[in-house]
Design a protein around this motif. Sequence first.
Motif: not given
Length: 500
Positions: A368-397
């Motif tokens: 969906q991100l690739r389709r967005w870039q093809e039709t609307r261009g780059e995202l204006e808001c650069r968000s940090p990567p999404r963490m999938h739950g407690a384990k991912a958040i702990l490992d990213a510390e």
Amino acid sequence: MAKSSKENGPRAPAAGGSLSGTRESLAQGPDAATTDELSSLGSDSEANGFAERRIDKFGFIVGSQGAEGALEEVPLEVLRQRESKWLDMLNNWDKWMAKKHKKIRLRCQKGIPPSLRGRAWQYLSGGKVKLQQNPGKFDELDMSPGDPKWLDVIERDLHRQFPFHEMFVSRGGHGQQDLFRVLKAYTLYRPEEGYCQAQAPIAAVLLMHMPAEQAFWCLVQVCEKYLPGYYSEKLEAIQLDGEILFSLLQKVSPVAHKHLSRQKIDPLLYMTEWFMCAFARTLPWSSVLRVWDMFFCEGVKIIFRVGLVLLKHALGSPEKLKACQGQYETIEQLRSLSPKIMQEAFLVQEVIELPVTERQIEREHLIQLRRWQETRGELECRSPPRMHGAKAILDAEPGPRPTLQPSPSIRLPSDATLLTSKAKPPKQVQKEQRRTKDSGQLDKSPGPNQAAVMTASGDACPPQDVSPKDSVPQDSAPQDLAYHRSQESLNSQESEDTYL
């Protein structure tokens, strides 16, 4: 870039659909027009001292929109066993997260005991770690004056958040004051993001379970780790997730997907409030809490699963589509969902069994991100990567962090004299007594230097010499025993066997 102060509400995601963190604009109901009146009446009646309301176990006024009828209660014995196992996990959190994360996930799916839910959410989300890493930060933000352009919008939203809950029923009450403090602090913590009305119900739910400072750091984790970009200007992240949800629906329920495609209904028209408020304004309260238990543990895939389950059971059969001949009828069907499909036991089981994984969501996100870039261009808001739950958040510390210190379950009096290291288990004591008795060396009259002492858990220890180095001085007892573990906190070996 901060949002304009002229926005009395969140940003419009698309023509024909808008988001607000209030029930009035998102889910118009028969009692929406009376919400303001009811909240002010509650304040007046409390001030006059004759407010007599029946409150359900969640804190909602009985008979109001948020209150629930008869619920399936967990047997008290089962609840106490769950509490003891959760106490053991929380008192040894880092070890459990490192080696037994699957067990934590299973117990979150079973439901966190109400008495420990707030504490568990802090540990799962990483809010407890953020609080330890930023001592005094919330107080600093709380004392700051704040940006006037956000303060006015926040103040106008306060009485709209769960006006039938005892914490927020009173204008200017402690619930609304804490909600204002948390939301204001976030606008100062992330001035480039500012305030979005959908953050208010998230913060309100957190405040129902924990103090303001802890609720603030959990809100930070939700906005930055679990749902990054959801509350920024343009709402690009929620638009992307709408397309992801619609694509996943094709695999989960082709009938519902085909109907929504034929009616040309944009996902933002039905999923914006669901996702941005984490279903806090959609589901019965018992279901909301169970969904949030799983959400904090497993991440945004729980939100996707809940949305897919609701769409599947609302529009997934030809019989149900007979009443949805047009766009309006379809949207109304999704706004007035059947109580059966939102019922706690049914919904949770469906969510657990739905085979939608983090990998599928991330793969679809790239598409969906690739389709967005093809039709609307780059995202204006650069968000940090999404963490999938407690384990991912702990490992990213990043880097080493201090071990989480558990809150004491039982505080001992300062003058308690306890043996911390010399106390022996009861079984070992019995063996030694038998051995001594057999050899004829058991002294039936203990000397003056022997005393019967009790362990911290209340088990009797055999008489033994007590030297100064063995006993705990009174002035050092609070430090040495500040985090005394409760006897209720069972050892982890028992916890591994079964979970009721």
